[in-house]
Design a protein around this motif. Sequence first.
Motif, PDB file in Angstrom:
ATOM      1  N   PHE A  94       0.864  -1.146   0.073  1.00 39.78           N
ATOM      2  CA  PHE A  94       0.058   0.060  -0.198  1.00 39.78           C
ATOM      3  C   PHE A  94       0.789   1.305   0.063  1.00 39.78           C
ATOM      4  O   PHE A  94       0.698   2.132  -0.884  1.00 39.78           O
ATOM      5  CB  PHE A  94      -0.792   0.137   1.151  1.00 39.78           C
ATOM      6  CG  PHE A  94      -1.420   1.347   1.238  1.00 39.78           C
ATOM      7  CD1 PHE A  94      -2.653   1.547   0.766  1.00 39.78           C
ATOM      8  CD2 PHE A  94      -1.228   2.225   2.390  1.00 39.78           C
ATOM      9  CE1 PHE A  94      -3.388   2.894   0.848  1.00 39.78           C
ATOM     10  CE2 PHE A  94      -1.697   3.510   2.658  1.00 39.78           C
ATOM     11  CZ  PHE A  94      -2.765   3.803   1.871  1.00 39.78           C
ATOM     12  N   VAL A  95       1.860   0.928   0.785  1.00 38.74           N
ATOM     13  CA  VAL A  95       2.409   2.568   1.001  1.00 38.74           C
ATOM     14  C   VAL A  95       3.490   2.655  -0.296  1.00 38.74           C
ATOM     15  O   VAL A  95       3.576   3.811  -0.855  1.00 38.74           O
ATOM     16  CB  VAL A  95       3.705   2.446   2.130  1.00 38.74           C
ATOM     17  CG1 VAL A  95       4.684   3.409   2.238  1.00 38.74           C
ATOM     18  CG2 VAL A  95       2.927   2.522   3.620  1.00 38.74           C
ATOM     19  N   ALA A  96       3.796   1.569  -0.892  1.00 38.87           N
ATOM     20  CA  ALA A  96       4.695   1.737  -2.132  1.00 38.87           C
ATOM     21  C   ALA A  96       3.971   2.173  -3.211  1.00 38.87           C
ATOM     22  O   ALA A  96       4.501   3.235  -3.972  1.00 38.87           O
ATOM     23  CB  ALA A  96       5.419   0.393  -2.537  1.00 38.87           C
ATOM     24  N   GLN A  97       2.634   1.947  -3.184  1.00 38.86           N
ATOM     25  CA  GLN A  97       1.785   2.357  -4.682  1.00 38.86           C
ATOM     26  C   GLN A  97       1.195   3.959  -4.163  1.00 38.86           C
ATOM     27  O   GLN A  97       1.063   4.546  -4.998  1.00 38.86           O
ATOM     28  CB  GLN A  97       0.670   1.244  -4.374  1.00 38.86           C
ATOM     29  CG  GLN A  97      -0.304   1.548  -5.617  1.00 38.86           C
ATOM     30  CD  GLN A  97       0.248   1.363  -7.166  1.00 38.86           C
ATOM     31  OE1 GLN A  97       0.995   2.318  -7.511  1.00 38.86           O
ATOM     32  NE2 GLN A  97       0.332   0.410  -7.576  1.00 38.86           N
ATOM     33  N   ARG A  98       0.847   4.048  -2.971  1.00 39.60           N
ATOM     34  CA  ARG A  98       0.274   5.296  -2.593  1.00 39.60           C
ATOM     35  C   ARG A  98       1.212   6.447  -2.504  1.00 39.60           C
ATOM     36  O   ARG A  98       1.020   7.530  -2.909  1.00 39.60           O
ATOM     37  CB  ARG A  98      -0.518   5.181  -1.203  1.00 39.60           C
ATOM     38  CG  ARG A  98      -0.982   6.526  -0.459  1.00 39.60           C
ATOM     39  CD  ARG A  98      -2.248   6.866  -1.517  1.00 39.60           C
ATOM     40  NE  ARG A  98      -2.735   8.251  -0.894  1.00 39.60           N
ATOM     41  CZ  ARG A  98      -2.574   9.473  -1.127  1.00 39.60           C
ATOM     42  NH1 ARG A  98      -1.583   9.600  -2.298  1.00 39.60           N
ATOM     43  NH2 ARG A  98      -3.031  10.242  -0.590  1.00 39.60           N
TER      44      ARG A  98
END
Length: 119
Positions: A106-110
Motif C-alpha cells: 500500500f505504502v509503495a503504491q500510494r
Amino acid sequence: MSKPLLGLIVGSLLGLLDGAFAWVYPVVRDQYLSVVLGSTVKGLVAGLIAGFVAKKTNSMALGIVTGFVFGLLFAYLVAMTEMADGKHYYLEIMLPGSILGGITGFVAQRYGRPARKTA
C-alpha cells in the motif's frame, strides 16, 4: 522517492519491527538476533517486489495483494522450520508477515513517486 526504494525501506523497517516483537516468545530468545535479521530481510525482499509491481502498475489493489502474498510466502518459508520446542508457529509468523507485506504494498503504491514518462 521511487516506489521500489520506498518498498524496500518500509518493508525493512516493518520487518525489523516484526522481528523485534519475537522477544515475547521465550522459545526464540536464544535465536533473537537471527529472527530479527531474518524478518528484516524478509520484509526487504517483499517490499522490493511490491515496489517493482507498484512501479509497473497503477493498481492499488494489485500493490496490496502483491505485498500481502509475498509477505505470506516468505513468512510461510520461515514458519516451516521447526522451533527449539519442536513446534511450528504458522499463525504467529504468517499473520504479521502477510499484514506487514500488504501495508508495504500500500505504502509503495500510494506514496512512491510514479515512473517518469519518456517521450
